[in-house]
Design an enzyme around this catalytic site. Sequence first.
Site, short mmCIF file in Angstrom:
data_model
loop_
_atom_site.label_atom_id
_atom_site.label_comp_id
_atom_site.label_asym_id
_atom_site.label_seq_id
_atom_site.Cartn_x
_atom_site.Cartn_y
_atom_site.Cartn_z
N GLY A 192 41.05 43.57 57.40
CA GLY A 192 41.84 42.45 57.08
C GLY A 192 42.73 42.88 55.86
O GLY A 192 43.05 44.28 55.51
N LYS A 247 58.61 58.35 64.32
CA LYS A 247 58.32 59.48 65.39
C LYS A 247 57.62 58.78 66.61
O LYS A 247 57.69 59.54 67.60
CB LYS A 247 57.73 60.39 64.61
CG LYS A 247 56.11 60.23 64.47
CD LYS A 247 55.51 61.50 63.70
CE LYS A 247 53.92 61.23 63.39
NZ LYS A 247 53.18 62.18 62.94
N ARG A 282 32.88 51.63 49.10
CA ARG A 282 32.71 52.61 50.26
C ARG A 282 32.09 54.19 49.86
O ARG A 282 31.40 54.84 50.85
CB ARG A 282 34.20 52.92 50.88
CG ARG A 282 34.20 53.26 52.21
CD ARG A 282 35.60 52.67 52.99
NE ARG A 282 35.65 51.57 53.22
CZ ARG A 282 36.72 50.93 53.82
NH1 ARG A 282 38.09 51.82 53.80
NH2 ARG A 282 36.77 49.81 54.09
N ALA A 327 53.83 49.13 56.13
CA ALA A 327 54.65 49.10 55.02
C ALA A 327 56.35 49.38 55.39
O ALA A 327 57.11 48.71 54.71
CB ALA A 327 54.36 50.64 54.26
N HIS A 332 35.34 56.51 55.77
CA HIS A 332 34.81 55.00 56.24
C HIS A 332 33.34 55.43 56.96
O HIS A 332 33.14 56.52 57.40
CB HIS A 332 35.50 54.47 57.52
CG HIS A 332 35.23 53.21 57.61
ND1 HIS A 332 33.99 52.83 58.12
CD2 HIS A 332 35.83 51.96 57.17
CE1 HIS A 332 34.04 51.33 58.06
NE2 HIS A 332 35.33 51.07 57.54
N GLU A 366 33.75 42.27 52.10
CA GLU A 366 33.84 43.51 52.31
C GLU A 366 33.08 44.06 50.99
O GLU A 366 32.85 43.69 49.98
CB GLU A 366 35.14 44.27 52.90
CG GLU A 366 35.28 43.53 54.11
CD GLU A 366 36.58 44.26 54.67
OE1 GLU A 366 37.29 45.25 54.27
OE2 GLU A 366 37.06 43.64 55.85
N ARG A 379 39.37 53.78 47.12
CA ARG A 379 39.93 52.52 47.59
C ARG A 379 39.12 51.44 47.99
O ARG A 379 37.98 51.62 48.49
CB ARG A 379 40.93 52.66 48.64
CG ARG A 379 41.74 51.53 49.14
CD ARG A 379 42.73 52.04 50.36
NE ARG A 379 41.79 52.32 51.54
CZ ARG A 379 41.55 51.67 52.31
NH1 ARG A 379 42.08 50.33 52.41
NH2 ARG A 379 40.48 51.98 53.38
N HIS A 422 39.43 58.51 56.95
CA HIS A 422 39.62 57.40 57.23
C HIS A 422 41.07 57.04 56.48
O HIS A 422 42.05 56.46 57.03
CB HIS A 422 38.73 56.03 56.89
CG HIS A 422 39.20 54.78 56.96
ND1 HIS A 422 39.61 54.20 58.21
CD2 HIS A 422 39.11 53.70 56.16
CE1 HIS A 422 39.83 52.69 58.16
NE2 HIS A 422 39.76 52.65 56.95
N LEU A 452 46.22 47.13 53.23
CA LEU A 452 47.53 46.52 53.84
C LEU A 452 48.32 45.49 52.92
O LEU A 452 49.46 45.42 52.96
CB LEU A 452 46.88 45.52 54.99
CG LEU A 452 46.28 46.09 56.05
CD1 LEU A 452 45.63 45.06 57.28
CD2 LEU A 452 46.92 47.08 56.78
C1 SIN Z 1 37.42 48.11 57.94
O1 SIN Z 1 37.81 47.28 58.43
O2 SIN Z 1 36.36 48.35 57.60
C2 SIN Z 1 38.61 48.93 57.07
C3 SIN Z 1 39.42 48.37 56.53
C4 SIN Z 1 39.95 49.35 55.30
O3 SIN Z 1 39.71 50.28 55.30
O4 SIN Z 1 40.65 48.67 54.33
#
Ligand code: SIN
Length: 526
Positions: A53, A39, A280, A20, A234, A117, A376, A341, A382
């Site tokens: 990704g 930092k 997730r 970011a 995660h 995913e 999320r 995570h 990203l």
């Molecule tokens: C992962 O690669 O499982 C993590 C990706 C994410 O947390 O968005």
Amino acid sequence: MSGKIIDVECDFLVVGGGLAGLYAAVCASSLGRCVVVTKQTLVQSNSYWAQGGIAAAVDPEDSPVFHKEDTVTAGRGLCDSRAVQILVEEGRERVTDLINLGMKFDSDDSGLLLGLEGGHSKRRVLHAGGDSTGKEMIDFLISYVSSSESVTILELVTVTDIISDGERCYGVWGYDEGRESYVSIASPSTILATGGASALYRRTTNPEGASGEGISLAWRAGAEISDMEFVQFHPTVFSGKKGDAFLLTEAIRGEGAYLLNAWGTRFMERYSPLLELAPRDVVSKAIHSEMRSCGEDYVYLDLSHMDPEFVRKRFSTIERLCRDSGFDLTRDHIPVAPAAHYTIGGVRTGLMGETSIEGLYACGEVSNTGVHGANRLASNSLLECMVFAKRCVDGAAGGRNPGGAGGDFGGFMLADTREADAEFFNEARDAIIRGMSAYLGIVRERKGVERFITQLEEISSASEGVTGWFGFKLGTMLDVCLLVARAALLRKESRGAHMRSDYPEEDSGYEKHLVFRKGVEAYGDN
Ligand code: SIN
């Protein structure tokens, strides 16, 4: 006060050197003088370690409409629909811009290779270097900003305070470790991009630096902080006997890996029709439940039915990490367990990344833009970094504040660190991390959270005389952990990443955000 003061001025000040922050610098570089403060060094950010990704509806078979639907479904009623619309539409544009700048994502003769995913109804995750997307993107952006004359990078500078009168932000104070000097950076627009706070847990995918400093800085300056109860775990983080932990990207399950419990039985069909590719929160809770039933602190990830050549090529980093820990990713059952995570909550922003303090913006994991809701969607972060970094810069450029000098240095005196405080600090930090893991993990309940809040308040009182770096770090940890704990106590329901064993159901009365501002009672807001 020991140490001299260096004064810096710029048009855009970016705090944080992850995706970011660097992308904000790319956007600001054509508009004025930009200073990026970090930092650590640029290659130590959390983004650098991102494996999976960046999700974007770039495939002709896909559409931002589907991407929005998936994001909102995962978010369990708490996504800001306008923010998600912006994410999925502008996300495609930002990814295209990046490709046009020269970034190379993995592709073959037929075009971009897209991963799948959890929670995504389509293949839409662009990746680079197989499973080292974060590294490839950060390296690309570092080389871009390093060649820009209008961007100055200040590494090893810890920002200790936001210069603000509570209404408007004028820049920051910090400490430059390399030059052993205090720094005052004056800017009409300050963009916080400092990342999240998952390193406050014992088992985490994040590097040590992800300790929530940006959230604490904004909180102390009087900004609104929201959704802090939503800490995303995660599901599949390596669980070695020696305590070693590294991420096994969700993309592995996207390519067909199975989850087995400690007895070797595939179990996801008992929890979701989407099996291993459920969102997730669902997978993490299922694993938590299987670990309890089997009496073990891990389940297994199994890739033994997949083509070993493909596995070695697509997941080369993970294959090496497994090998270093004595496992063959292509053949063995790999022990995994959830780990902290991603900080879904953070500094509350509007659609241009603006916070409740004029001139202060936030983007990336430190922010709470509303795109993630209560859970999320994988690989949306990203994308959020890029979309909202650009929006912060556009917002800052559009509404130029007059800026202003910092006046007398008012930051935390990091040079005044006393070694005598080290023992107290280490004990307090260990107690805080133990408490976060025990009471604010995947499953929470009232008594545990209350006990932990009392413990945090006791540590806070006992640490009053602790100054310098130890005082600053402890203050940050206490601010962030108290925010998570108070929010977790107030949300008397289970939703997305927040699960209460004493309130196991989702409750429509809680379809709102819990907002905190220093000196004001927490309030709910839609
Ligand atoms: C992962 O690669 O499982 C993590 C990706 C994410 O947390 O968005």
